[in-house]
Scaffold this motif. Structure first.
Motif, PDB file in Angstrom:
ATOM      1  N   ALA A   1     -19.054 -42.656  24.749  1.00 10.68           N
ATOM      2  CA  ALA A   1     -19.291 -43.508  26.095  1.00 10.68           C
ATOM      3  C   ALA A   1     -20.427 -42.865  27.049  1.00 10.68           C
ATOM      4  CB  ALA A   1     -17.936 -43.488  26.798  1.00 10.68           C
ATOM      5  N   GLN A   2     -20.131 -41.647  27.116  1.00  9.94           N
ATOM      6  CA  GLN A   2     -21.247 -40.890  28.029  1.00  9.94           C
ATOM      7  C   GLN A   2     -22.742 -41.250  27.621  1.00  9.94           C
ATOM      8  OE1 GLN A   2     -20.853 -37.073  28.527  1.00  9.94           O
ATOM      9  NE2 GLN A   2     -18.705 -36.877  29.417  1.00  9.94           N
ATOM     10  N   THR A   3     -23.131 -41.060  26.382  1.00  6.50           N
ATOM     11  CA  THR A   3     -24.163 -41.464  25.933  1.00  6.50           C
ATOM     12  C   THR A   3     -24.823 -42.616  26.117  1.00  6.50           C
ATOM     13  OG1 THR A   3     -23.318 -39.892  24.302  1.00  6.50           O
ATOM     14  CG2 THR A   3     -25.840 -39.985  24.360  1.00  6.50           C
TER      15      THR A   3
ATOM     16  N   GLU B   1     -28.988 -45.979  31.822  1.00  2.00           N
ATOM     17  CA  GLU B   1     -29.687 -45.582  33.094  1.00  2.00           C
ATOM     18  C   GLU B   1     -31.092 -45.176  32.700  1.00  2.00           C
ATOM     19  OE1 GLU B   1     -27.794 -42.154  34.764  1.00  2.00           O
ATOM     20  OE2 GLU B   1     -25.912 -43.382  35.138  1.00  2.00           O
ATOM     21  N   TYR B   2     -31.175 -44.474  31.518  1.00  4.37           N
ATOM     22  CA  TYR B   2     -32.788 -44.128  31.207  1.00  4.37           C
ATOM     23  C   TYR B   2     -33.489 -45.567  30.964  1.00  4.37           C
ATOM     24  CZ  TYR B   2     -32.461 -39.159  31.053  1.00  4.37           C
ATOM     25  OH  TYR B   2     -32.234 -37.745  31.527  1.00  4.37           O
ATOM     26  N   LYS B   3     -32.933 -46.401  30.279  1.00  9.63           N
ATOM     27  CA  LYS B   3     -33.467 -47.627  30.090  1.00  9.63           C
ATOM     28  C   LYS B   3     -33.973 -48.332  31.182  1.00  9.63           C
ATOM     29  CE  LYS B   3     -32.113 -49.393  25.394  1.00  9.63           C
ATOM     30  NZ  LYS B   3     -31.269 -50.527  24.732  1.00  9.63           N
ATOM     31  N   SER B   4     -32.947 -48.390  31.966  1.00  8.43           N
ATOM     32  CA  SER B   4     -33.225 -49.215  33.351  1.00  8.43           C
ATOM     33  C   SER B   4     -34.173 -48.415  33.977  1.00  8.43           C
ATOM     34  CB  SER B   4     -31.888 -49.329  34.161  1.00  8.43           C
ATOM     35  OG  SER B   4     -31.414 -48.102  34.570  1.00  8.43           O
TER      36      SER B   4
ATOM     37  N   PRO C   1     -30.101 -35.069  29.437  1.00  5.50           N
ATOM     38  CA  PRO C   1     -28.835 -34.550  29.999  1.00  5.50           C
ATOM     39  C   PRO C   1     -28.201 -33.669  28.885  1.00  5.50           C
ATOM     40  CG  PRO C   1     -28.861 -36.890  29.302  1.00  5.50           C
ATOM     41  CD  PRO C   1     -30.146 -36.454  29.038  1.00  5.50           C
ATOM     42  N   GLY C   2     -27.405 -32.778  29.828  1.00  7.71           N
ATOM     43  CA  GLY C   2     -26.813 -31.886  28.572  1.00  7.71           C
ATOM     44  C   GLY C   2     -25.261 -32.654  28.130  1.00  7.71           C
ATOM     45  N   LEU C   3     -24.932 -32.146  26.979  1.00  8.93           N
ATOM     46  CA  LEU C   3     -23.773 -33.024  26.548  1.00  8.93           C
ATOM     47  C   LEU C   3     -22.630 -32.662  27.090  1.00  8.93           C
ATOM     48  CD1 LEU C   3     -23.640 -34.985  24.204  1.00  8.93           C
ATOM     49  CD2 LEU C   3     -23.014 -33.117  22.706  1.00  8.93           C
ATOM     50  N   ASN C   4     -21.749 -33.722  27.844  1.00  3.54           N
ATOM     51  CA  ASN C   4     -20.692 -33.347  28.395  1.00  3.54           C
ATOM     52  C   ASN C   4     -20.731 -32.593  29.764  1.00  3.54           C
ATOM     53  OD1 ASN C   4     -17.873 -34.231  28.825  1.00  3.54           O
ATOM     54  ND2 ASN C   4     -17.333 -32.320  27.685  1.00  3.54           N
ATOM     55  N   THR C   5     -21.851 -32.424  30.191  1.00  4.31           N
ATOM     56  CA  THR C   5     -22.363 -31.537  31.529  1.00  4.31           C
ATOM     57  C   THR C   5     -22.993 -32.371  32.532  1.00  4.31           C
ATOM     58  OG1 THR C   5     -23.342 -30.103  29.795  1.00  4.31           O
ATOM     59  CG2 THR C   5     -23.177 -29.574  32.028  1.00  4.31           C
ATOM     60  N   ALA C   6     -22.154 -31.990  33.632  1.00  4.00           N
ATOM     61  CA  ALA C   6     -22.592 -32.630  35.110  1.00  4.00           C
ATOM     62  C   ALA C   6     -23.155 -31.524  35.968  1.00  4.00           C
ATOM     63  CB  ALA C   6     -21.553 -33.535  35.814  1.00  4.00           C
TER      64      ALA C   6
ATOM     65  N   ILE D   1     -19.871 -40.025  38.152  1.00  6.21           N
ATOM     66  CA  ILE D   1     -20.704 -41.304  37.949  1.00  6.21           C
ATOM     67  C   ILE D   1     -22.145 -41.059  37.887  1.00  6.21           C
ATOM     68  CG2 ILE D   1     -20.903 -43.372  39.169  1.00  6.21           C
ATOM     69  CD1 ILE D   1     -18.172 -43.271  40.230  1.00  6.21           C
ATOM     70  N   CYS D   2     -22.425 -40.129  38.756  1.00  5.58           N
ATOM     71  CA  CYS D   2     -24.348 -40.104  38.627  1.00  5.58           C
ATOM     72  C   CYS D   2     -24.539 -39.451  37.456  1.00  5.58           C
ATOM     73  CB  CYS D   2     -24.438 -39.128  39.929  1.00  5.58           C
ATOM     74  SG  CYS D   2     -24.342 -39.760  41.552  1.00  5.58           S
ATOM     75  N   ALA D   3     -23.610 -38.504  36.761  1.00  6.45           N
ATOM     76  CA  ALA D   3     -24.092 -38.080  35.501  1.00  6.45           C
ATOM     77  C   ALA D   3     -24.080 -39.007  34.406  1.00  6.45           C
ATOM     78  CB  ALA D   3     -23.417 -36.954  35.303  1.00  6.45           C
ATOM     79  N   GLY D   4     -23.355 -40.396  34.795  1.00  2.00           N
ATOM     80  CA  GLY D   4     -23.166 -41.104  33.750  1.00  2.00           C
ATOM     81  C   GLY D   4     -22.155 -41.068  32.692  1.00  2.00           C
ATOM     82  N   HIS D   5     -21.183 -40.307  33.240  1.00  4.62           N
ATOM     83  CA  HIS D   5     -20.089 -39.912  32.409  1.00  4.62           C
ATOM     84  C   HIS D   5     -18.706 -41.089  32.579  1.00  4.62           C
ATOM     85  CE1 HIS D   5     -20.702 -35.415  32.064  1.00  4.62           C
ATOM     86  NE2 HIS D   5     -21.668 -36.230  31.763  1.00  4.62           N
ATOM     87  N   VAL D   6     -19.213 -41.800  33.678  1.00  7.57           N
ATOM     88  CA  VAL D   6     -18.130 -43.210  33.688  1.00  7.57           C
ATOM     89  C   VAL D   6     -18.805 -43.998  33.207  1.00  7.57           C
ATOM     90  CG1 VAL D   6     -16.888 -44.318  35.352  1.00  7.57           C
ATOM     91  CG2 VAL D   6     -17.187 -41.936  35.725  1.00  7.57           C
TER      92      VAL D   6
END
Lengths: 250, 180
Positions: free
Chosen positions: A51-53, A59-62, B11-16, B152-157
């Protein structure tokens, strides 16, 4: 300047922060259940990473899409930029609300289909669902009734207020009329006093008074000059006293 | 490479990672500790800095959120923050920057007016938080907020992006931009 201890603090959380929220840790201390729990924990972790990836890819695409838009090169004034920014933000908000509405509509449709399917399966008279729905209908009726009542009351209030306003206005008019009447009377009075007839009359009156005063004085002096004792004769006394009256004060 | 860009690294995996910029070292350290104590499914990395630009010789991960901490009691911290703002790329301000103002509780010691900080946050269209970092309870609350924002900013949500969050935070303080 970055502080090295800052980096160090960053190193430590790798131990205590990792996987803290999820139920399964990467290294649970228990022995037996750990074997069974670990593949599930790894599965959850993998799903979460997926989900994160996905989100990060979005985000990168946008960002890539956004960078393709050319920014205007010439200097625009601050106010114009502010206005443009606000317009863009409004657009974003509108799109968001439209999306939310569509999502709601979709959810509603899905819910109604699920309900339909559910109702077909079970006995419609005895289910809890029917009770809930009946309760909801009752409450809705109550709500509508109270809405109607409050609307009626507001109407009445409005009527009363209108009447009050009308009364106020008519009383204002009446007072205005009274005032104009009074002013008219005052003006008439002043006019009358200033009119020429009265002036002439007053002049004549003055003249007459003066003549009479003169005649009075003449008679007085006649009587005094005759050296008669007017105090003893009552008729003479009366005449002299009458002649004393000052006619200007009448 | 003196300008910070938001998406220039993988981005690092699972890292914020969050970067706290401010002059109050001890308080920043305490805030960092409070954040690390928070329950979070992803790994947190907290970088502390007095001012930007950061030294470019260090290999650091992609920074997801920058919080500028201003102490309302000292004008120097505001100056410092304003200086540092110049070294941040414009694309960062799409939700990945926030301002934290501390010390608003003691009016008598405040040498910067609250409106100054509010205007600063409005110029950069970034959210502004007020917090008293010296009290443990408030620190924990702010740490919690920051951790959520960072996630949220790291894209984890999934489903919420930094820009989305920004416009969500904006709508509660609507009148402010019209005053400018």
């Amino acid at each position: 300047m970055e502080r090295r201890p800052g980096e160090q603090a960053a190193g430590e959380p790798a131990d205590c922060g990792a996987g803290g929220g999820e139920g399964g840790d990467d290294e649970p201390p228990q022995g037996a259940g750990a074997q069974a729990a670990r593949p599930e924990a790894r599965l959850t972790l993998l799903l979460r990473l997926r989900a994160q990836t996905k989100q990060q890819l979005l985000e990168y695409k946008s960002m890539v899409d956004a960078n393709e838009e050319k920014t205007p090169e010439q200097l625009i004034q601050d106010k114009h930029i502010e206005a443009k920014i606000e317009d863009l933000e409004k657009e974003v908000e509108e799109v968001k609300t439209a999306f939310e509405m569509k999502k709601l509509a979709l959810d509603r449709m899905q819910l109604s289909i699920a309900l339909q399917k559910n109702l077909e399966k079970i006995d419609p008279k005895t289910s809890v669902l029917m009770d809930n729905m009946k309760h909801v209908l009752k409450l809705n009726k109550l709500i509508m009734k109270s809405h109607q009542e409050s609307w009626d009351l507001e109407e009445k209030l409005l009527d009363v207020r209108k009447k009050r306003l009308e009364l106020k206005q008519s009383s204002e008019n009446k007072l205005l009329e009274i005032q104009t009447e009074k002013n008219k009377q005052k003006d008439d009075l002043a006019n009358m006093e200033n009119s020429n007839k009265i002036k002439a009359m007053q002049r004549n009156l003055k003249m007459e008074i003066q003549i009479t005063t003169v005649i009075q004085n003449v008679f007085q002096n006649l009587i005094l000059g005759s050296k008669a004792n007017w105090a003893e004769d009552p008729t003479l006394k009366e005449i002299v006293l009458q002649l004393e009256k000052n006619l200007t004060t009448i | 490479m003196s300008v910070l860009r938001p998406l220039d690294k993988q981005p690092g995996l699972n890292t914020a990672t969050i970067l706290l910029v401010g002059t109050e070292d001890a308080l920043l350290q305490q805030l960092a500790d409070a954040m690390l104590k928070e329950d979070c499914a992803s790994e947190l990395k907290i970088h502390l800095a007095r001012s930007l630009p950061l030294p470019s010789d260090v290999n650091r991960p992609r920074i997801d959120l920058i919080m500028f901490v201003v102490n309302l009691h000292s004008k120097y911290s505001l100056q410092n923050v304003e200086e540092s703002l110049r070294h941040v790329d414009a694309t960062f301000f799409l939700g990945k920057v926030g301002f934290l103002a501390m010390g608003a509780g003691q009016e008598s010691h405040c040498s910067i007016h609250r409106n100054t900080v509010t205007k600063l946050a409005n110029t950069y269209r970034s959210p502004l938080f007020f917090c008293d970092l010296e009290r443990e309870g408030f620190r924990a609350t702010v740490a919690q907020r920051l951790v959520r924002m960072l996630q949220i900013c790291a894209g984890h949500v999934p489903g919420v992006s930094a820009l989305n969050l920004l416009s969500l935070l904006r709508s509660s303080e609507n009148p402010a931009p019209e005053d400018l």
